[in-house]
Design a protein around this motif. Structure first.
Motif, mmCIF file in Angstrom:
data_model
loop_
_atom_site.group_PDB
_atom_site.id
_atom_site.type_symbol
_atom_site.label_atom_id
_atom_site.label_comp_id
_atom_site.label_asym_id
_atom_site.label_seq_id
_atom_site.Cartn_x
_atom_site.Cartn_y
_atom_site.Cartn_z
ATOM 1 N N GLY A 43 40.249 34.058 58.845
ATOM 2 C CA GLY A 43 40.809 35.386 59.133
ATOM 3 C C GLY A 43 41.171 36.132 57.869
ATOM 4 N N TYR A 44 41.732 35.424 56.904
ATOM 5 C CA TYR A 44 42.084 36.049 55.627
ATOM 6 C C TYR A 44 40.830 36.544 54.906
ATOM 7 C CZ TYR A 44 44.066 36.743 51.018
ATOM 8 O OH TYR A 44 44.439 37.305 49.842
ATOM 9 N N ALA A 45 39.813 35.688 54.867
ATOM 10 C CA ALA A 45 38.585 36.052 54.143
ATOM 11 C C ALA A 45 37.868 37.223 54.808
ATOM 12 C CB ALA A 45 37.653 34.850 54.072
ATOM 13 N N LEU A 46 37.823 37.241 56.141
ATOM 14 C CA LEU A 46 37.127 38.319 56.835
ATOM 15 C C LEU A 46 37.831 39.660 56.676
ATOM 16 C CD1 LEU A 46 36.033 36.543 60.121
ATOM 17 C CD2 LEU A 46 34.573 37.289 58.243
ATOM 18 N N LEU A 47 39.153 39.672 56.815
ATOM 19 C CA LEU A 47 39.866 40.943 56.765
ATOM 20 C C LEU A 47 40.298 41.338 55.357
ATOM 21 C CD1 LEU A 47 41.931 40.841 60.051
ATOM 22 C CD2 LEU A 47 39.809 42.032 59.574
ATOM 23 N N ASP A 48 40.086 40.484 54.382
ATOM 24 C CA ASP A 48 40.383 40.848 52.996
ATOM 25 C C ASP A 48 39.460 41.963 52.509
ATOM 26 O OD1 ASP A 48 41.744 40.590 50.537
ATOM 27 O OD2 ASP A 48 40.055 39.434 49.752
ATOM 28 N N GLU A 49 38.286 42.070 53.103
ATOM 29 C CA GLU A 49 37.342 43.119 52.717
ATOM 30 C C GLU A 49 37.884 44.516 52.996
ATOM 31 O OE1 GLU A 49 34.369 42.783 51.165
ATOM 32 O OE2 GLU A 49 34.918 40.675 50.969
ATOM 33 N N TYR A 50 38.761 44.655 53.999
ATOM 34 C CA TYR A 50 39.278 45.969 54.371
ATOM 35 C C TYR A 50 40.456 46.400 53.519
ATOM 36 C CZ TYR A 50 36.277 45.391 58.383
ATOM 37 O OH TYR A 50 35.192 45.208 59.184
ATOM 38 N N GLY A 51 41.126 45.468 52.874
ATOM 39 C CA GLY A 51 42.245 45.790 51.997
ATOM 40 C C GLY A 51 43.461 46.291 52.760
#
Length: 87
Positions: A43-51
């Protein structure tokens, strides 16, 4: 720089929490811990792209998912292992 400080604080908090659990000798479910960590990291890795703080939301949401689908996750892993080791 703020992201590094927050991640460091979370890492230290995790180490303190694990040390408290081990010191108290409370038994905890390793399968649950692995499932929570795996889905929180995804979850962290996937949503880290959105900042803009979405990574923290992804990690929290991943923890909840890891708790809820622990049994199905390990059942799937067992089925895959059986298929791979089947003669």
């Amino acid at each position: 720089m703020l992201r590094i400080v927050v991640l460091f604080m979370l890492f230290v908090a995790l180490l303190v929490w694990i040390a408290m659990l081990l010191r108290r000798a409370i038994s905890f479910d390793i399968k649950l811990l692995i499932s929570m960590m795996l889905f929180a990291a995804m979850g962290y890795a996937l949503l880290d792209e959105y900042g803009s703080g979405w990574a923290a939301f992804g990690a929290a949401f991943g923890l909840l998912i890891g708790i809820e689908i622990k049994e199905r996750f390990y059942k799937t892993l067992q089925d895959i292992y059986k298929d791979l080791t089947k003669d």
